[in-house]
Design a protein around this motif. Structure first.
Motif, PDB file in Angstrom:
ATOM      1  N   THR A   1     -55.736   9.359  -3.944  1.00  0.00           N
ATOM      2  CA  THR A   1     -54.648  10.292  -4.215  1.00  0.00           C
ATOM      3  C   THR A   1     -53.628   9.708  -5.187  1.00  0.00           C
ATOM      4  OG1 THR A   1     -52.982  11.727  -3.207  1.00  0.00           O
ATOM      5  CG2 THR A   1     -53.203   9.504  -2.303  1.00  0.00           C
ATOM      6  N   THR A   2     -52.981  10.609  -5.909  1.00  0.00           N
ATOM      7  CA  THR A   2     -51.858  10.222  -6.776  1.00  0.00           C
ATOM      8  C   THR A   2     -50.545  10.756  -6.215  1.00  0.00           C
ATOM      9  OG1 THR A   2     -52.196  12.201  -8.147  1.00  0.00           O
ATOM     10  CG2 THR A   2     -53.321  10.170  -8.835  1.00  0.00           C
ATOM     11  N   ALA A   3     -50.605  11.402  -5.048  1.00  0.00           N
ATOM     12  CA  ALA A   3     -49.408  11.994  -4.448  1.00  0.00           C
ATOM     13  C   ALA A   3     -48.384  10.922  -4.101  1.00  0.00           C
ATOM     14  CB  ALA A   3     -49.787  12.780  -3.201  1.00  0.00           C
ATOM     15  N   LYS A   4     -47.134  11.174  -4.445  1.00  0.00           N
ATOM     16  CA  LYS A   4     -46.054  10.227  -4.181  1.00  0.00           C
ATOM     17  C   LYS A   4     -45.142  10.669  -3.045  1.00  0.00           C
ATOM     18  CE  LYS A   4     -47.263   7.727  -7.777  1.00  0.00           C
ATOM     19  NZ  LYS A   4     -47.907   6.403  -7.612  1.00  0.00           N
ATOM     20  N   THR A   5     -45.083  11.981  -2.810  1.00  0.00           N
ATOM     21  CA  THR A   5     -44.166  12.498  -1.793  1.00  0.00           C
ATOM     22  C   THR A   5     -44.663  12.163  -0.395  1.00  0.00           C
ATOM     23  OG1 THR A   5     -45.306  14.632  -1.737  1.00  0.00           O
ATOM     24  CG2 THR A   5     -43.448  14.402  -3.278  1.00  0.00           C
ATOM     25  N   THR A   6     -43.731  12.116   0.547  1.00  0.00           N
ATOM     26  CA  THR A   6     -44.106  11.823   1.940  1.00  0.00           C
ATOM     27  C   THR A   6     -43.589  12.865   2.923  1.00  0.00           C
ATOM     28  OG1 THR A   6     -42.151  10.421   2.230  1.00  0.00           O
ATOM     29  CG2 THR A   6     -44.183   9.336   1.526  1.00  0.00           C
ATOM     30  N   HIS A   7     -42.667  13.745   2.468  1.00  0.00           N
ATOM     31  CA  HIS A   7     -42.210  14.763   3.412  1.00  0.00           C
ATOM     32  C   HIS A   7     -43.299  15.821   3.611  1.00  0.00           C
ATOM     33  CE1 HIS A   7     -40.542  15.894  -0.631  1.00  0.00           C
ATOM     34  NE2 HIS A   7     -41.276  16.956  -0.373  1.00  0.00           N
ATOM     35  N   ILE A   8     -43.203  16.575   4.693  1.00  0.00           N
ATOM     36  CA  ILE A   8     -44.172  17.622   5.008  1.00  0.00           C
ATOM     37  C   ILE A   8     -43.734  18.901   4.312  1.00  0.00           C
ATOM     38  CG2 ILE A   8     -45.226  18.967   6.856  1.00  0.00           C
ATOM     39  CD1 ILE A   8     -44.495  16.551   8.721  1.00  0.00           C
ATOM     40  N   HIS A   9     -44.610  19.479   3.512  1.00  0.00           N
ATOM     41  CA  HIS A   9     -44.296  20.692   2.762  1.00  0.00           C
ATOM     42  C   HIS A   9     -44.708  21.924   3.556  1.00  0.00           C
ATOM     43  CE1 HIS A   9     -45.011  17.427  -0.125  1.00  0.00           C
ATOM     44  NE2 HIS A   9     -44.150  18.021  -0.924  1.00  0.00           N
ATOM     45  N   ILE A  10     -43.779  22.830   3.767  1.00  0.00           N
ATOM     46  CA  ILE A  10     -44.068  24.087   4.452  1.00  0.00           C
ATOM     47  C   ILE A  10     -43.836  25.219   3.471  1.00  0.00           C
ATOM     48  CG2 ILE A  10     -43.579  25.548   6.445  1.00  0.00           C
ATOM     49  CD1 ILE A  10     -44.577  22.766   7.207  1.00  0.00           C
ATOM     50  N   THR A  11     -44.863  26.004   3.201  1.00  0.00           N
ATOM     51  CA  THR A  11     -44.746  27.129   2.277  1.00  0.00           C
ATOM     52  C   THR A  11     -45.230  28.408   2.959  1.00  0.00           C
ATOM     53  OG1 THR A  11     -46.946  26.664   1.370  1.00  0.00           O
ATOM     54  CG2 THR A  11     -45.055  25.658   0.247  1.00  0.00           C
ATOM     55  N   GLY A  12     -45.088  29.527   2.250  1.00  0.00           N
ATOM     56  CA  GLY A  12     -45.563  30.797   2.782  1.00  0.00           C
ATOM     57  C   GLY A  12     -44.764  31.270   3.995  1.00  0.00           C
ATOM     58  N   PRO A  13     -45.369  32.125   4.818  1.00  0.00           N
ATOM     59  CA  PRO A  13     -44.662  32.703   5.968  1.00  0.00           C
ATOM     60  C   PRO A  13     -44.173  31.672   6.982  1.00  0.00           C
ATOM     61  CG  PRO A  13     -46.673  33.939   5.492  1.00  0.00           C
ATOM     62  CD  PRO A  13     -46.720  32.713   4.638  1.00  0.00           C
ATOM     63  N   SER A  14     -44.784  30.486   7.015  1.00  0.00           N
ATOM     64  CA  SER A  14     -44.350  29.458   7.971  1.00  0.00           C
ATOM     65  C   SER A  14     -42.909  29.036   7.752  1.00  0.00           C
ATOM     66  CB  SER A  14     -45.255  28.213   7.865  1.00  0.00           C
ATOM     67  OG  SER A  14     -46.597  28.544   8.106  1.00  0.00           O
ATOM     68  N   ARG A  15     -42.398  29.232   6.548  1.00  0.00           N
ATOM     69  CA  ARG A  15     -40.997  28.869   6.255  1.00  0.00           C
ATOM     70  C   ARG A  15     -40.023  29.574   7.192  1.00  0.00           C
ATOM     71  NH1 ARG A  15     -40.141  31.210   0.769  1.00  0.00           N
ATOM     72  NH2 ARG A  15     -41.641  32.685   1.636  1.00  0.00           N
ATOM     73  N   PHE A  16     -40.377  30.804   7.579  1.00  0.00           N
ATOM     74  CA  PHE A  16     -39.438  31.624   8.354  1.00  0.00           C
ATOM     75  C   PHE A  16     -39.298  31.142   9.797  1.00  0.00           C
ATOM     76  CE2 PHE A  16     -41.186  34.547   5.066  1.00  0.00           C
ATOM     77  CZ  PHE A  16     -40.020  34.633   4.308  1.00  0.00           C
ATOM     78  N   ILE A  17     -40.118  30.163  10.183  1.00  0.00           N
ATOM     79  CA  ILE A  17     -39.951  29.560  11.501  1.00  0.00           C
ATOM     80  C   ILE A  17     -38.766  28.589  11.485  1.00  0.00           C
ATOM     81  CG2 ILE A  17     -41.078  27.991  13.155  1.00  0.00           C
ATOM     82  CD1 ILE A  17     -43.702  29.375  12.513  1.00  0.00           C
TER      83      ILE A  17
END
Length: 363
Positions: free
Chosen positions: A58-74
């Motif tokens: 992987t080349t990913a640098k971020t470590t926080h958990i990304h929440i997108t879509g309808p799950s955001r509304f939780i």
């Protein structure tokens, strides 16, 4: 990819804990539907795990958990998502299960079958993490090590790409969220529960409520399409439960006492052998029938010697029960290995060879 479904999040959490050997009463207590208002399941990527747990490619640098879509509304209302961008991290309360953390840390990077036995009392741990709106409300970011509680840090240290993250939002806002991490291995391969555990006597109408459903499609383990996998799992789980209860009701009516544990159903009555049942649904394809027959046969032979608790020394009959009929060759395979086969016909009646129907009292 995330699947917003309170029912789905509850069910997959229950199945995982059952496979860890957690008592049904505890599972029912922790995952009581009345406690929650919403939930979601998300498959983690390398971008959402800590640096030490990222894959080598992987080349990913971020470590926080990304929440997108309808799950955001939780985590935020629609209005808050529009206006909260750029705000400071907001602390949220989370509940974690000590057995779940212990299991994740025990596995480490290995995502394969390894026996794991949790002997401590299963408890909820109170911890915290943070949430933040980013990307103009299109994304919610969770977790920052410098602000996370120690138990949440330990929890995340056991998560890897493709693992499932389960969030359940409590109705009581002070409680926050119940969070579970499920390793990306076949659910039935998580653990072999300790031999010798006693089976619980149950009613025919309640059997299978939290049973270990070994009856699962092979594509579920890939977790490529979480939405599809969740739908398949729930459908087959419900059909499996229905099959168990139909058979248990027939046995109850014939005077049998019904027990469950790792085994789908065990039945006893005076002056009769102990009956061990393994139930299997079928999707109508030859490949699925082959997999289900192999699984059922292996499980019955295993259960004859292990996982039957207080009935270990009893004379036993091994019976595979299918949602519909199977091929003659597969029925012969069971017979050659000392097992009987029964199935349901289109009207829901139990069918099988005359010998086993007579032994059950159904002929």
């Amino acid at each position: 990819m995330a699947e917003v479904s309170l029912e789905g999040a509850l069910n997959i959490g229950k199945e995982y804990l059952e496979n860890l050997g957690v008592a049904n009463g505890k599972i029912n207590y922790f995952f009581n539907k009345e406690l929650f208002e919403d939930g979601f399941i998300q498959s983690l990527t390398d971008a959402g795990v800590i640096n030490a747990n990222k894959s080598s490619k992987t080349t990913a640098k971020t470590t926080h958990i990304h929440i997108t879509g309808p799950s955001r509304f939780i985590f935020y209302t629609e209005e808050e998502l529009k206006t909260a961008g750029g705000l400071e991290d907001d602390r949220i309360s989370v509940k974690l299960l000590n057995a779940n953390i212990a299991h994740l840390l025990f596995l480490g990077k290995q995502r394969e079958m390894i026996d794991f036995h949790f002997t401590d009392e299963v408890q909820l741990l109170s911890s915290h993490t943070v949430k933040k709106v980013s990307s103009r409300g299109q994304q919610v970011q969770l977790s920052k090590k410098s602000l996370d509680g120690q138990d949440f840090i330990r929890f995340r240290s056991g998560l890897y790409a493709d693992d499932l993250l389960v969030f359940l939002k409590y109705k009581d806002s002070q409680e926050g969220y119940l969070v579970l991490g499920i390793p990306a291995i076949k659910i039935e391969h998580i653990i072999s529960p300790l031999p010798g555990r006693k089976l619980s006597q149950v009613e025919a109408t309640s059997i299978g409520a939290y049973s270990v459903n070994q009856d699962r499609d092979r594509e579920i383990s890939s977790l490529v399409d979480l939405s599809k996998a969740t739908s398949i799992r729930l459908d087959r789980s419900m059909r499996h439960q229905k099959l168990v209860r139909i058979v248990a009701k027939k046995l109850n009516d014939l005077g049998y006492k019904i027990f469950e544990g790792l085994i789908d159903c065990l039945a006893t009555k005076v002056n009769s052998e102990v009956l061990i049942f393994e139930m299997k649904t079928l999707d109508g394809t030859a490949s699925d029938e082959m997999h289900q027959v192999r699984d059922a046969l292996g499980q019955l032979l295993y259960y004859e010697f292990l996982q039957i608790g207080q009935f270990e020394s009893a004379n036993k009959l091994k019976i595979a029960c299918f949602e519909s009929g199977i091929s003659d060759k597969h029925r012969e395979l069971f017979v050659r290995n000392g097992c009987y086969v029964i199935w349901l016909d289109s009207t829901g009646e139990i069918r099988g060879e005359t010998e086993i129907l007579k032994l059950l009292g159904l002929y």
